[in-house]
Design a protein around this motif. Structure first.
Motif, PDB file in Angstrom:
ATOM      1  N   MET A  16       7.800   4.532  -0.705  1.00 64.59           N
ATOM      2  CA  MET A  16       9.160   4.018  -0.922  1.00 64.59           C
ATOM      3  C   MET A  16       9.414   3.741  -2.403  1.00 64.59           C
ATOM      4  O   MET A  16      10.445   4.171  -2.940  1.00 64.59           O
ATOM      5  CB  MET A  16       9.374   2.749  -0.097  1.00 64.59           C
ATOM      6  N   ASP A  35       2.157  -0.793  -9.971  1.00 64.30           N
ATOM      7  CA  ASP A  35       1.353  -0.930  -8.746  1.00 64.30           C
ATOM      8  C   ASP A  35       0.068  -1.643  -9.127  1.00 64.30           C
ATOM      9  O   ASP A  35      -0.481  -1.436 -10.215  1.00 64.30           O
ATOM     10  CB  ASP A  35       1.041   0.441  -8.126  1.00 64.30           C
ATOM     11  N   GLU A  94       4.274  -4.587   3.682  1.00 60.02           N
ATOM     12  CA  GLU A  94       5.178  -5.401   4.530  1.00 60.02           C
ATOM     13  C   GLU A  94       4.448  -6.641   5.050  1.00 60.02           C
ATOM     14  O   GLU A  94       4.202  -6.787   6.260  1.00 60.02           O
ATOM     15  CB  GLU A  94       5.706  -4.519   5.681  1.00 60.02           C
ATOM     16  N   LYS A  99       4.428 -10.791  -0.256  1.00 60.42           N
ATOM     17  CA  LYS A  99       5.766 -10.706  -0.884  1.00 60.42           C
ATOM     18  C   LYS A  99       6.162 -12.060  -1.481  1.00 60.42           C
ATOM     19  O   LYS A  99       6.703 -12.123  -2.596  1.00 60.42           O
ATOM     20  CB  LYS A  99       6.805 -10.238   0.144  1.00 60.42           C
ATOM     21  N   ASN A 120      12.801  -4.339  -0.759  1.00 60.43           N
ATOM     22  CA  ASN A 120      12.995  -3.201   0.153  1.00 60.43           C
ATOM     23  C   ASN A 120      12.353  -3.485   1.515  1.00 60.43           C
ATOM     24  O   ASN A 120      12.068  -2.561   2.280  1.00 60.43           O
ATOM     25  CB  ASN A 120      12.370  -1.952  -0.490  1.00 60.43           C
ATOM     26  N   SER A 122      11.413  -4.036   5.279  1.00 62.71           N
ATOM     27  CA  SER A 122      11.954  -3.416   6.488  1.00 62.71           C
ATOM     28  C   SER A 122      12.408  -4.446   7.507  1.00 62.71           C
ATOM     29  O   SER A 122      13.136  -4.111   8.438  1.00 62.71           O
ATOM     30  CB  SER A 122      10.856  -2.584   7.177  1.00 62.71           C
ATOM     31  N   ILE A 239       6.394   7.035   8.672  1.00 69.65           N
ATOM     32  CA  ILE A 239       6.677   5.691   8.133  1.00 69.65           C
ATOM     33  C   ILE A 239       5.377   5.022   7.686  1.00 69.65           C
ATOM     34  O   ILE A 239       5.315   4.378   6.642  1.00 69.65           O
ATOM     35  CB  ILE A 239       7.360   4.814   9.218  1.00 69.65           C
TER      36      ILE A 239
HETATM   37  P1  NAD Z   1       2.953   2.196   0.941  1.00 65.76           P
HETATM   38  O1  NAD Z   1       1.741   1.701   1.628  1.00 65.76           O
HETATM   39  O2  NAD Z   1       3.193   3.651   0.840  1.00 65.76           O
HETATM   40  O3  NAD Z   1       3.003   1.629  -0.556  1.00 65.76           O
HETATM   41  C1  NAD Z   1       2.861   0.282  -0.887  1.00 65.76           C
HETATM   42  C2  NAD Z   1       2.338   0.208  -2.315  1.00 65.76           C
HETATM   43  O4  NAD Z   1       2.348  -1.162  -2.745  1.00 65.76           O
HETATM   44  C3  NAD Z   1       0.893   0.696  -2.449  1.00 65.76           C
HETATM   45  O5  NAD Z   1       0.811   1.681  -3.468  1.00 65.76           O
HETATM   46  C4  NAD Z   1       0.089  -0.550  -2.814  1.00 65.76           C
HETATM   47  O6  NAD Z   1      -0.949  -0.255  -3.705  1.00 65.76           O
HETATM   48  C5  NAD Z   1       1.172  -1.402  -3.493  1.00 65.76           C
HETATM   49  N1  NAD Z   1       0.932  -2.846  -3.461  1.00 65.76           N
HETATM   50  C6  NAD Z   1       0.508  -3.595  -2.393  1.00 65.76           C
HETATM   51  N2  NAD Z   1       0.469  -4.901  -2.747  1.00 65.76           N
HETATM   52  C7  NAD Z   1       0.869  -4.968  -4.050  1.00 65.76           C
HETATM   53  C8  NAD Z   1       1.053  -6.029  -4.981  1.00 65.76           C
HETATM   54  N3  NAD Z   1       0.819  -7.310  -4.650  1.00 65.76           N
HETATM   55  N4  NAD Z   1       1.509  -5.741  -6.230  1.00 65.76           N
HETATM   56  C9  NAD Z   1       1.752  -4.459  -6.581  1.00 65.76           C
HETATM   57  N5  NAD Z   1       1.584  -3.399  -5.761  1.00 65.76           N
HETATM   58  C10 NAD Z   1       1.162  -3.654  -4.501  1.00 65.76           C
HETATM   59  O7  NAD Z   1       4.187   1.447   1.641  1.00 65.76           O
HETATM   60  P2  NAD Z   1       5.694   1.956   1.741  1.00 65.76           P
HETATM   61  O8  NAD Z   1       5.841   2.777   2.951  1.00 65.76           O
HETATM   62  O9  NAD Z   1       6.130   2.458   0.406  1.00 65.76           O
HETATM   63  O10 NAD Z   1       6.414   0.564   2.062  1.00 65.76           O
HETATM   64  C11 NAD Z   1       6.702  -0.360   1.048  1.00 65.76           C
HETATM   65  C12 NAD Z   1       7.761  -1.350   1.535  1.00 65.76           C
HETATM   66  O11 NAD Z   1       8.940  -0.617   1.927  1.00 65.76           O
HETATM   67  C13 NAD Z   1       7.349  -2.155   2.780  1.00 65.76           C
HETATM   68  O12 NAD Z   1       7.933  -3.430   2.693  1.00 65.76           O
HETATM   69  C14 NAD Z   1       7.952  -1.355   3.922  1.00 65.76           C
HETATM   70  O13 NAD Z   1       8.199  -2.118   5.070  1.00 65.76           O
HETATM   71  C15 NAD Z   1       9.264  -0.902   3.280  1.00 65.76           C
HETATM   72  N6  NAD Z   1       9.851   0.323   3.862  1.00 65.76           N
HETATM   73  C16 NAD Z   1       9.045   1.335   4.301  1.00 65.76           C
HETATM   74  C17 NAD Z   1       9.636   2.476   4.810  1.00 65.76           C
HETATM   75  C18 NAD Z   1       8.796   3.613   5.300  1.00 65.76           C
HETATM   76  O14 NAD Z   1       9.313   4.475   6.016  1.00 65.76           O
HETATM   77  N7  NAD Z   1       7.536   3.698   4.956  1.00 65.76           N
HETATM   78  C19 NAD Z   1      11.028   2.588   4.867  1.00 65.76           C
HETATM   79  C20 NAD Z   1      11.820   1.530   4.379  1.00 65.76           C
HETATM   80  C21 NAD Z   1      11.212   0.382   3.884  1.00 65.76           C
END
Ligand code: NAD
Ligand code: CAA
Length: 289
Positions: A16, A35, A94, A99, A120, A122, A239
Motif C-alpha cells: 500500500m 520503512d 494493521e 500504529k 491508511n 483498513s 490483500i
Molecule cells: P505490507 O505488509 O505489505 O507492508 C507494511 C510495511 O510496513 C512493511 O514493509 C513493514 O516493514 C512496514 N512496517 C511495519 N511496522 C512499521 C513501523 N513501525 N515503522 C515503519 N514501517 C513499518 O502491508 P500493506 O498491505 O501495505 O498494508 C499496510 C496498511 O494498509 C495496513 O494498515 C492495511 O490494513 C492497510 N491496507 C491494506 C490493503 C491491502 O489490500 N493490503 C488495502 C487497504 C489498506
C-alpha cells in the motif's frame, strides 16, 4: 478547497505505501518513503521502477512522466527524513498498538498545525489512533486507499471524533488531486469497505474449511456468478492473509458479535507463514510466478 500539499511522507514501503507513493509522485507531489525493516525499501524502489516502466511500455505514460515521478520519490531508513513534509500517510502493519506508537512519535516530530497525519488503516478506529497523538488529534484522519493503489479509484475518507472540518476537506482535495474519488464514511470498525468485504472473505474460508468446494471452484463461482474481478480466496491472498485476520479481529472486538471471529483456517494459514502473494504462498502457491 484548493490543495497545496508539496511533500508527502509515506510510512511503510509495503504494497500500500509503495502504491500511495507512486500515485502521489505521478500527481506531481514530492514523496519520501520510510520503512523500519531492512529490505522493504529496496523492494519498493525496484517495484516503482518496474511498474512505471511497464506503464511506459503500454504507452499509458511517457518516459518523461516516469523520470519525473522517480525523481520526486526519495527513500529513508529513518523518520528524521520526514523533516519538511506537509502531509503524512501511514501504511504500516494493521496493529493498533504499533500504529498508536507511531502516531505518538509523528505528532511530537511534526508539531506544525498545518501538517496532516493520515492513516491508511483498513479498520482500526481513527478516534483511538488520534487519542495517541494527544494535542494533534484534530490533524488525524483516515485516508483509506485500495489495492492496487495505481488502479483502484476509491479513497474512503474517515473522520475521527476530533478530526477538524478543514482536515477532512483537505483530505478530499488531496485524494482528488491524486486522481481518486473520495467517499466519506464514519469511524466504525472496518468503516464501510471492510465491514462488508471482509466478512465475505471470512465466509469463503469457512466454506473452504467445511469442504463446500475446492478453492478454484469457490473463486470461480464468485467470479463467474457474481462478476467479481477476483474470487474471495484469491483476493484474500492479494490483500494479505495477516491483514485479513487483523481486520476480522477489529470487527470482532469492536462490534462484539461472534459472527465476526476470524475463521480458524484463515488463522492457520497465517500461523504457517502463508500470508498470500507477499510471502509467495497463501491459499495458492505463487512461488513459480
Ligand atoms: P505490507 O505488509 O505489505 O507492508 C507494511 C510495511 O510496513 C512493511 O514493509 C513493514 O516493514 C512496514 N512496517 C511495519 N511496522 C512499521 C513501523 N513501525 N515503522 C515503519 N514501517 C513499518 O502491508 P500493506 O498491505 O501495505 O498494508 C499496510 C496498511 O494498509 C495496513 O494498515 C492495511 O490494513 C492497510 N491496507 C491494506 C490493503 C491491502 O489490500 N493490503 C488495502 C487497504 C489498506
Ligand atoms: N500494481 C499496479 N498496477 C497493477 C497491479 C499492481 N499490483 N496489478 C495489476 N495492475 C494493473 C495492470 O498493470 C493493468 O494496468 P493497465 O490496464 O493500465 O494495463 C491493470 O491493473 C489490469 O491488470 P491485468 O490486466 O494484469 O489484470 P486484471 O484485469 O485481472 O486486473 C486487478 C487486476 C486490477 C487487480 C483486478 O483483478 C481487480 O480489480 N481485482 C480486485 C481488486 C480489489 O478488490 N481490490 C480491493 C481490495 S480490498 C482493499 O484494498 C481494502 C482493504 O483495506 C483490505
Amino acid at each position: 478547497m484548493a490543495d497545496t500539499v508539496k511533500k508527502i511522507g509515506v510510512v511503510g514501503a509495503g504494497q500500500m505505501g509503495g502504491g500511495i507513493a507512486q500515485v502521489a509522485a505521478m500527481a506531481g507531489i514530492e514523496v519520501v518513503v520510510h520503512d523500519a525493516f531492512p529490505g522493504a525499501i529496496d523492494k519498493c524502489k525496484g517495484l516503482h521502477s518496474k511498474l512505471l516502466a511497464r506503464a511506459v511500455e503500454k504507452q499509458k505514460i511517457t518516459q518523461a512522466d516516469m523520470d519525473g515521478a522517480l525523481k520526486r520519490i526519495s527513500y529513508t531508513e529513518s523518520l528524521d527524513g520526514f523533516k519538511g513534509v506537509d502531509w503524512v500517510v501511514e501504511a504500516i502493519v494493521e496493529d493498533a498498538k504499533v500504529k498508536h506508537d507511531l502516531f505518538q512519535k509523528l505528532a511530537t516530530m511534526l508539531p506544525d498545525e498545518k501538517v496532516v497525519l493520515a492513516t491508511n488503516t483498513s479498520s482500526i478506529s481513527i478516534t483511538q489512533i488520534a487519542a495517541a497523538a494527544g494535542d494533534a488529534a484534530h490533524r488525524i484522519v483516515g485516508m483509506h486507499f485500495f489495492n492496487p493503489v495505481p488502479v483502484m479509484q476509491l479513497v474512503e475518507v474517515i473522520r475521527g471524533m476530533q478530526t477538524s472540518d478543514n482536515v477532512v476537506d483537505r483530505t478530499v482535495a488531496l485524494a482528488e488531486r491524486m486522481g481518486k474519488t473520495p467517499l466519506k464514511a464514519n469511524d466504525r470498525p472496518g468503516f464501510v469497505s471492510n465491514r462488508v468485504l471482509m466478512p465475505l472473505i471470512n465466509e469463503a474460508f469457512h466454506a473452504l474449511m467445511e469442504g463446500v468446494a475446492e478453492p478454484e471452484a469457490i473463486d470461480g463461482i464468485m467470479k463467474l456468478g457474481c462478476n467479481h474481478p477476483m474470487g474471495p480466496l484469491r483476493l484474500a491472498d492479494f490483500i494479505g492473509l495477516d491483514t485479513c485476520v487483523h481486520i476480522m479481529n477489529v470487527l470482532h472486538e469492536g462490534l462484539g458479535n461472534p459472527k465476526y471471529a476470524p475463521c480458524p483456517l484463515l488463522k492457520q494459514y497465517v500461523a504457517a507463514g502463508r500470508l498470500g502473494d507477499k510471502s509467495g504462498a497463501g491459499v495458492y502457491d505463487y512461488s513459480k510466478k
